[in-house]
Design a protein around this motif. Structure first.
Motif, PDB file in Angstrom:
ATOM      1  N   TRP A  34      43.136  23.193 -23.673  1.00  0.00           N
ATOM      2  CA  TRP A  34      43.371  23.858 -24.962  1.00  0.00           C
ATOM      3  C   TRP A  34      43.064  25.349 -24.838  1.00  0.00           C
ATOM      4  CZ3 TRP A  34      46.355  22.601 -28.708  1.00  0.00           C
ATOM      5  CH2 TRP A  34      46.213  23.140 -29.986  1.00  0.00           C
ATOM      6  N   GLY A  35      43.430  25.917 -23.686  1.00  0.00           N
ATOM      7  CA  GLY A  35      43.373  27.365 -23.529  1.00  0.00           C
ATOM      8  C   GLY A  35      44.630  27.980 -24.131  1.00  0.00           C
ATOM      9  N   ARG A  36      44.878  29.241 -23.786  1.00  0.00           N
ATOM     10  CA  ARG A  36      46.044  29.927 -24.359  1.00  0.00           C
ATOM     11  C   ARG A  36      47.342  29.204 -24.043  1.00  0.00           C
ATOM     12  NH1 ARG A  36      42.867  34.309 -22.609  1.00  0.00           N
ATOM     13  NH2 ARG A  36      42.167  35.677 -24.298  1.00  0.00           N
ATOM     14  N   ILE A  37      47.517  28.828 -22.777  1.00  0.00           N
ATOM     15  CA  ILE A  37      48.759  28.151 -22.388  1.00  0.00           C
ATOM     16  C   ILE A  37      48.860  26.801 -23.071  1.00  0.00           C
ATOM     17  CG2 ILE A  37      50.029  27.135 -20.468  1.00  0.00           C
ATOM     18  CD1 ILE A  37      48.845  29.334 -18.682  1.00  0.00           C
ATOM     19  N   GLY A  38      47.776  26.037 -23.070  1.00  0.00           N
ATOM     20  CA  GLY A  38      47.804  24.718 -23.692  1.00  0.00           C
ATOM     21  C   GLY A  38      48.141  24.772 -25.167  1.00  0.00           C
ATOM     22  N   ARG A  39      47.551  25.723 -25.890  1.00  0.00           N
ATOM     23  CA  ARG A  39      47.819  25.834 -27.332  1.00  0.00           C
ATOM     24  C   ARG A  39      49.276  26.175 -27.606  1.00  0.00           C
ATOM     25  NH1 ARG A  39      42.660  28.387 -27.256  1.00  0.00           N
ATOM     26  NH2 ARG A  39      43.577  30.481 -27.311  1.00  0.00           N
ATOM     27  N   ILE A  40      49.783  27.178 -26.913  1.00  0.00           N
ATOM     28  CA  ILE A  40      51.173  27.591 -27.144  1.00  0.00           C
ATOM     29  C   ILE A  40      52.130  26.484 -26.731  1.00  0.00           C
ATOM     30  CG2 ILE A  40      52.955  29.254 -26.507  1.00  0.00           C
ATOM     31  CD1 ILE A  40      50.751  31.345 -26.204  1.00  0.00           C
ATOM     32  N   LEU A  41      51.839  25.842 -25.615  1.00  0.00           N
ATOM     33  CA  LEU A  41      52.697  24.770 -25.124  1.00  0.00           C
ATOM     34  C   LEU A  41      52.757  23.608 -26.103  1.00  0.00           C
ATOM     35  CD1 LEU A  41      54.445  23.775 -22.835  1.00  0.00           C
ATOM     36  CD2 LEU A  41      52.376  23.069 -21.623  1.00  0.00           C
ATOM     37  N   ALA A  42      51.610  23.212 -26.640  1.00  0.00           N
ATOM     38  CA  ALA A  42      51.578  22.108 -27.593  1.00  0.00           C
ATOM     39  C   ALA A  42      52.407  22.433 -28.835  1.00  0.00           C
ATOM     40  CB  ALA A  42      50.130  21.805 -27.986  1.00  0.00           C
ATOM     41  N   LEU A  43      52.299  23.654 -29.327  1.00  0.00           N
ATOM     42  CA  LEU A  43      53.054  24.040 -30.515  1.00  0.00           C
ATOM     43  C   LEU A  43      54.550  24.131 -30.227  1.00  0.00           C
ATOM     44  CD1 LEU A  43      50.664  26.721 -32.058  1.00  0.00           C
ATOM     45  CD2 LEU A  43      50.989  24.343 -32.760  1.00  0.00           C
ATOM     46  N   ARG A  44      54.917  24.603 -29.033  1.00  0.00           N
ATOM     47  CA  ARG A  44      56.346  24.663 -28.679  1.00  0.00           C
ATOM     48  C   ARG A  44      56.941  23.256 -28.623  1.00  0.00           C
ATOM     49  NH1 ARG A  44      57.797  29.547 -25.836  1.00  0.00           N
ATOM     50  NH2 ARG A  44      56.981  31.217 -27.167  1.00  0.00           N
ATOM     51  N   LEU A  45      56.218  22.340 -27.994  1.00  0.00           N
ATOM     52  CA  LEU A  45      56.720  20.970 -27.882  1.00  0.00           C
ATOM     53  C   LEU A  45      56.834  20.311 -29.258  1.00  0.00           C
ATOM     54  CD1 LEU A  45      54.667  19.885 -24.738  1.00  0.00           C
ATOM     55  CD2 LEU A  45      57.153  20.156 -24.859  1.00  0.00           C
ATOM     56  N   ARG A  46      55.836  20.544 -30.121  1.00  0.00           N
ATOM     57  CA  ARG A  46      55.894  19.994 -31.484  1.00  0.00           C
ATOM     58  C   ARG A  46      57.096  20.547 -32.230  1.00  0.00           C
ATOM     59  NH1 ARG A  46      52.869  20.722 -35.783  1.00  0.00           N
ATOM     60  NH2 ARG A  46      53.464  18.760 -36.706  1.00  0.00           N
ATOM     61  N   ALA A  47      57.351  21.850 -32.080  1.00  0.00           N
ATOM     62  CA  ALA A  47      58.480  22.470 -32.779  1.00  0.00           C
ATOM     63  C   ALA A  47      59.814  21.895 -32.326  1.00  0.00           C
ATOM     64  CB  ALA A  47      58.458  23.976 -32.546  1.00  0.00           C
ATOM     65  N   MET A  48      59.848  21.357 -31.115  1.00  0.00           N
ATOM     66  CA  MET A  48      61.085  20.772 -30.591  1.00  0.00           C
ATOM     67  C   MET A  48      61.179  19.278 -30.866  1.00  0.00           C
ATOM     68  SD  MET A  48      61.418  22.826 -26.975  1.00  0.00           S
ATOM     69  CE  MET A  48      63.058  22.164 -26.628  1.00  0.00           C
ATOM     70  N   GLY A  49      60.226  18.753 -31.627  1.00  0.00           N
ATOM     71  CA  GLY A  49      60.308  17.364 -32.054  1.00  0.00           C
ATOM     72  C   GLY A  49      59.554  16.369 -31.217  1.00  0.00           C
ATOM     73  N   ALA A  50      58.705  16.837 -30.288  1.00  0.00           N
ATOM     74  CA  ALA A  50      57.915  15.905 -29.490  1.00  0.00           C
ATOM     75  C   ALA A  50      56.694  15.439 -30.269  1.00  0.00           C
ATOM     76  CB  ALA A  50      57.478  16.572 -28.188  1.00  0.00           C
ATOM     77  N   LYS A  51      56.230  14.257 -29.948  1.00  0.00           N
ATOM     78  CA  LYS A  51      54.960  13.753 -30.472  1.00  0.00           C
ATOM     79  C   LYS A  51      53.887  14.157 -29.455  1.00  0.00           C
ATOM     80  CE  LYS A  51      57.267   9.848 -32.694  1.00  0.00           C
ATOM     81  NZ  LYS A  51      58.653  10.250 -32.262  1.00  0.00           N
ATOM     82  N   VAL A  52      53.040  15.102 -29.845  1.00  0.00           N
ATOM     83  CA  VAL A  52      52.163  15.774 -28.892  1.00  0.00           C
ATOM     84  C   VAL A  52      50.712  15.329 -29.045  1.00  0.00           C
ATOM     85  CG1 VAL A  52      51.329  18.007 -28.043  1.00  0.00           C
ATOM     86  CG2 VAL A  52      53.684  17.781 -28.876  1.00  0.00           C
ATOM     87  N   ALA A  53      50.106  15.006 -27.908  1.00  0.00           N
ATOM     88  CA  ALA A  53      48.669  14.761 -27.854  1.00  0.00           C
ATOM     89  C   ALA A  53      48.043  15.833 -26.970  1.00  0.00           C
ATOM     90  CB  ALA A  53      48.372  13.375 -27.296  1.00  0.00           C
ATOM     91  N   VAL A  54      46.820  16.189 -27.287  1.00  0.00           N
ATOM     92  CA  VAL A  54      46.090  17.203 -26.539  1.00  0.00           C
ATOM     93  C   VAL A  54      44.788  16.598 -26.035  1.00  0.00           C
ATOM     94  CG1 VAL A  54      44.847  19.396 -26.704  1.00  0.00           C
ATOM     95  CG2 VAL A  54      47.088  19.141 -27.799  1.00  0.00           C
ATOM     96  N   ALA A  55      44.496  16.804 -24.748  1.00  0.00           N
ATOM     97  CA  ALA A  55      43.208  16.393 -24.183  1.00  0.00           C
ATOM     98  C   ALA A  55      42.350  17.636 -23.992  1.00  0.00           C
ATOM     99  CB  ALA A  55      43.412  15.679 -22.855  1.00  0.00           C
ATOM    100  N   ALA A  56      41.150  17.621 -24.566  1.00  0.00           N
ATOM    101  CA  ALA A  56      40.248  18.773 -24.469  1.00  0.00           C
ATOM    102  C   ALA A  56      38.810  18.282 -24.490  1.00  0.00           C
ATOM    103  CB  ALA A  56      40.498  19.742 -25.619  1.00  0.00           C
ATOM    104  N   ARG A  57      37.925  19.024 -23.819  1.00  0.00           N
ATOM    105  CA  ARG A  57      36.520  18.630 -23.754  1.00  0.00           C
ATOM    106  C   ARG A  57      35.764  18.963 -25.033  1.00  0.00           C
ATOM    107  NH1 ARG A  57      35.533  16.867 -18.785  1.00  0.00           N
ATOM    108  NH2 ARG A  57      36.569  17.816 -16.982  1.00  0.00           N
ATOM    109  N   GLY A  58      36.020  20.118 -25.597  1.00  0.00           N
ATOM    110  CA  GLY A  58      35.242  20.586 -26.726  1.00  0.00           C
ATOM    111  C   GLY A  58      35.636  19.935 -28.041  1.00  0.00           C
ATOM    112  N   PRO A  59      34.680  19.461 -28.837  1.00  0.00           N
ATOM    113  CA  PRO A  59      35.009  18.882 -30.141  1.00  0.00           C
ATOM    114  C   PRO A  59      35.677  19.897 -31.065  1.00  0.00           C
ATOM    115  CG  PRO A  59      32.616  19.141 -29.880  1.00  0.00           C
ATOM    116  CD  PRO A  59      33.225  19.389 -28.553  1.00  0.00           C
ATOM    117  N   GLY A  60      35.285  21.161 -30.959  1.00  0.00           N
ATOM    118  CA  GLY A  60      35.926  22.177 -31.778  1.00  0.00           C
ATOM    119  C   GLY A  60      37.387  22.362 -31.413  1.00  0.00           C
TER     120      GLY A  60
END
Length: 286
Positions: free
Chosen positions: A155-181
């Motif tokens: 969930w760094g810069r690349i991960g955040r932007i990538l997740a949002l791009r995939l969501r905008a294209m209609g993918a069902k996106v899950a994110v794996a991250a260590r930090g609860p925040g």
């Protein structure tokens, strides 16, 4: 101004042309095998290239194992040799400078600037990486992004932007991250959020797995849980997020694409470097 562009890939070649079009004098070195415009001289020696230069531009990343990152060079160039050839007071811009190189430059009276530590550049670079990653998925899969299940690790810069791009294209996106925040923010942005310890039981539900973490976050048992036909994309620098050899040996489709902007969008990546270098020069002048 006079610029010395030393080493690098296609981005460096395009950067030379951009600087020359902007009216600057440009010398190049360690680009002997590259096709450069006639107005960009290829210096015969490192000292001749950097002599009189106001700013020296190194690659992104600048070095590999103590040597200049220079795929177009006719021979290897050690970083300590490069530093010893530079002139006191010169601005040196590059990406991912090692601590040894940075301290050596400071001791030599140089002004090193690591552009990978500068927010404007890293955000732009992350956006280009995300765009290139989506393009690779589309080129290498018979499945569309729309309706697919994608996992983004990190969930760094690349991960955040990538997740949002995939969501905008209609993918069902899950994110794996260590930090609860980080997981809370991912959920707030409409993504499913998982800790890495939760992955093993759900990995078989993903069509695309995209790793942005330069650490082994996908264990060997996890790789064995991937669905048949799943595509695993490695975007992180070594050692990467998983054992690539094992993944390939057990039949997982793997794409390794670190340093993606230099491969999929070198012109835009060169523009990013140029703009950041200009900003650094303005700051030094102030």
């Amino acid at each position: 101004m006079k610029f010395a562009v030393i080493g690098g890939d296609r981005r460096a070649v395009l950067l030379c042309s951009m600087l020359a079009r902007d009216g600057h004098r440009v010398q190049s070195f360690a680009l002997e095998k590259a096709e450069l415009p006639g107005e960009i001289p290829k210096a015969g020696c490192l000292q001749g290239c950097v002599y009189g230069a106001d700013c020296v531009i190194l690659p992104v990343p600048a070095e590999k194992g103590g040597f200049l990152n220079a795929p177009y060079a006719s021979g290897p160039c050690r970083m300590d040799e490069l530093i010893s050839a530079l002139w006191q007071g010169q601005i040196v811009c590059g990406g991912k400078l090692s601590e040894k190189s940075r301290l050596g430059m400071i001791a030599a009276g140089l002004h090193p600037e690591d552009i990978l530590q500068r927010q404007a550049f890293t955000v732009g670079n992350a956006a280009l990486t995300a765009e290139g990653a989506v393009g690779l998925l589309m080129e290498n899969s018979e499945r569309s992004i729309l309706g697919s299940h994608a996992l983004v690790c990190g969930w760094g810069r690349i991960g955040r932007i990538l997740a949002l791009r995939l969501r905008a294209m209609g993918a069902k996106v899950a994110v794996a991250a260590r930090g609860p925040g980080d997981r809370a923010l991912a959920r707030a942005m409409g993504c499913r959020a998982l800790d890495y310890c939760q992955l093993e039981g759900v990995l078989d539900g993903f069509d695309f797995i995209l790793n942005t973490v330069p650490a082994r976050v996908l264990t060997d048992p996890m790789l064995c849980c991937l669905a048949e036909g799943a595509l695993l994309l490695e975007l992180a620098s070594p050692p990467g997020g998983f054992d690539r050899t094992l993944a390939e040996n057990i039949g997982v489709r793997v794409l390794a694409a670190p340093g993606l902007p230099g491969k999929t969008a070198p012109y835009s990546a060169a523009e990013l470097i140029r703009d950041e270098v200009y900003q650094i020069i303005r700051e030094q002048e102030e």
